[in-house]
Scaffold this active site. Sequence first.
Site, short mmCIF file in Angstrom:
data_model
loop_
_atom_site.label_atom_id
_atom_site.label_comp_id
_atom_site.label_asym_id
_atom_site.label_seq_id
_atom_site.Cartn_x
_atom_site.Cartn_y
_atom_site.Cartn_z
N ASP A 124 2.35 -0.36 11.89
CA ASP A 124 2.28 -1.65 12.59
C ASP A 124 3.58 -2.45 12.51
O ASP A 124 3.55 -3.68 12.62
CB ASP A 124 1.12 -2.49 12.02
CG ASP A 124 1.26 -2.73 10.53
OD1 ASP A 124 2.11 -2.09 9.88
OD2 ASP A 124 0.52 -3.58 9.99
N THR A 163 4.28 2.54 5.60
CA THR A 163 2.88 2.08 5.64
C THR A 163 2.13 3.01 6.58
O THR A 163 2.66 3.39 7.62
CB THR A 163 2.75 0.63 6.15
OG1 THR A 163 1.37 0.39 6.51
CG2 THR A 163 3.59 0.34 7.38
N GLY A 177 0.84 -1.21 0.00
CA GLY A 177 0.00 0.00 0.00
C GLY A 177 0.86 1.24 0.00
O GLY A 177 1.83 1.32 0.76
N ARG A 183 -5.32 -2.57 8.98
CA ARG A 183 -5.76 -3.93 8.66
C ARG A 183 -5.77 -4.83 9.89
O ARG A 183 -6.71 -5.55 10.13
CB ARG A 183 -4.84 -4.50 7.60
CG ARG A 183 -5.40 -5.69 6.88
CD ARG A 183 -4.32 -6.46 6.17
NE ARG A 183 -3.58 -5.62 5.23
CZ ARG A 183 -3.70 -5.72 3.92
NH1 ARG A 183 -4.51 -6.58 3.39
NH2 ARG A 183 -2.98 -4.96 3.13
N ASP A 186 -0.21 2.19 8.42
CA ASP A 186 -0.74 1.46 9.59
C ASP A 186 0.12 1.58 10.85
O ASP A 186 -0.36 1.31 11.95
CB ASP A 186 -0.91 -0.03 9.25
CG ASP A 186 -2.10 -0.31 8.35
OD1 ASP A 186 -2.78 0.66 7.97
OD2 ASP A 186 -2.34 -1.49 8.04
N ARG A 200 0.86 -4.96 -4.97
CA ARG A 200 0.96 -6.15 -4.12
C ARG A 200 1.19 -7.30 -5.10
O ARG A 200 0.30 -7.62 -5.88
CB ARG A 200 -0.31 -6.34 -3.31
CG ARG A 200 -0.65 -5.14 -2.40
CD ARG A 200 -1.72 -5.49 -1.41
NE ARG A 200 -2.26 -4.32 -0.76
CZ ARG A 200 -1.71 -3.71 0.30
NH1 ARG A 200 -0.59 -4.17 0.81
NH2 ARG A 200 -2.29 -2.66 0.84
N ASP A 248 5.11 -4.88 6.12
CA ASP A 248 5.60 -6.22 6.45
C ASP A 248 5.56 -7.19 5.27
O ASP A 248 6.46 -8.02 5.10
CB ASP A 248 4.87 -6.79 7.68
CG ASP A 248 3.38 -6.97 7.46
OD1 ASP A 248 2.83 -6.32 6.54
OD2 ASP A 248 2.77 -7.76 8.19
O1 F6P Z 1 -1.29 -0.17 3.47
C1 F6P Z 1 -2.04 -0.47 4.56
C2 F6P Z 1 -3.49 -0.47 4.19
O2 F6P Z 1 -3.90 0.84 3.84
C3 F6P Z 1 -4.36 -1.03 5.28
O3 F6P Z 1 -4.68 -0.08 6.26
C4 F6P Z 1 -5.54 -1.53 4.51
O4 F6P Z 1 -6.15 -2.60 5.18
C5 F6P Z 1 -4.93 -1.99 3.22
O5 F6P Z 1 -3.73 -1.29 3.07
C6 F6P Z 1 -5.81 -1.80 2.01
O6 F6P Z 1 -5.15 -2.36 0.91
P1 F6P Z 1 -5.62 -2.18 -0.59
O7 F6P Z 1 -5.18 -0.82 -1.04
O8 F6P Z 1 -4.89 -3.26 -1.31
O9 F6P Z 1 -7.10 -2.30 -0.63
#
Ligand code: F6P
Length: 336
Positions: A145, A141, A26, A187, A143, A87, A118
């Site tokens: 985390d 990120t 992300g 997440r 998050d 991803r 991560d």
């Molecule tokens: O990068 C972290 C995050 O923003 C999380 O908070 C969230 O759950 C996830 O990515 C969403 O991912 P995507 O953009 O693939 O929907």
Amino acid sequence: MTKAEQIFQVENLAGLRRIGVLTSGGDAPGMNAAVRAVVRTASFHGLEVVGIRRGFNGLHDGDMDLIGPRDVANIIQRGGTKLLTARSEAWRTPEGRAQGAEHLRHWKVDGLVVIGGDGSFRGAHLLAQEHGFRVMGVPGTIDNDLYGTDYTIGYHTAVETALDAVDRLRDTGASHERIFVVEVMGRHAGHIAIEVALAGGAEEVLVPERPKPLAEVAQTVRQSQERGKTSSIVIVAEGYPGGTDAVARAITENTGEETRVSILGHIQRGGTPVAHDRVLASVLGQAAVEALLAGRSGEMVGEVCQQLNYVPFEETWTKRKDVSTNKYRCARLLSC
Ligand code: F6P
């Protein structure tokens, strides 16, 4: 070289000539500042840089080019990532990683900086383990985390964005005397939720690290109404067990009051990075390149108590960074 410049010199113990940089997972505001820092630090130390597009997908596909200091001009203030991100499914297989390693060898890349979370560090770890590449990670990120760093790049901007939305929801909530249940990103983690709840004066905050029965949540809201509050804000982290809609339903069932759910979603990932994220990205981007020069590999470089901190990739996901109990307690106590 001037005396002032000499103090910036780092010995190239690893004998590097060309490094790669990619952003993965992300996107997070401040990733561009990190890319800029990597490219300019490398250039300062006489290294060439290959910019890899679309994270590990680009590595797998060989989608990369040489970039220099002028290519990263005017991006420190921009959200998103100029290198693009993804991803990567291709990176999940040994064959996919072998193909990426082949591209790195073809491009004569002898060190890599991976900017991401991560999932990205798992990919980086496998590349280092299976193919012997020198890899350093930079925590990017929203998050927050990742174990091994007080803060991740993008987190502070995401908090500001979510807080701005909560302030606006408070205006309409107060006018209609309504209960708003607001979902913020995270997440598996409640860092954004707690920070936003505390700064936004929310009546309740729900994070995956501190689950509780929904009846208790509803009771908290009912009690705040009994104390004379005519509107309430409940902040829910995206990863909260059962989900945000279930929280809203439980509140309605227990209080008899209508609720409105607002899911802030991906707007939290965009926008101009705040100063904290730009500074952190700059410092850690520089540190990652200098760590490679010094012969380090297989680690994320973070910042703990304003000091650089190096942690093996595996620890960033096997060890857990808990949310702040102080902030959690404070957010809940001050909502009385
Ligand atoms: O990068 C972290 C995050 O923003 C999380 O908070 C969230 O759950 C996830 O990515 C969403 O991912 P995507 O953009 O693939 O929907």
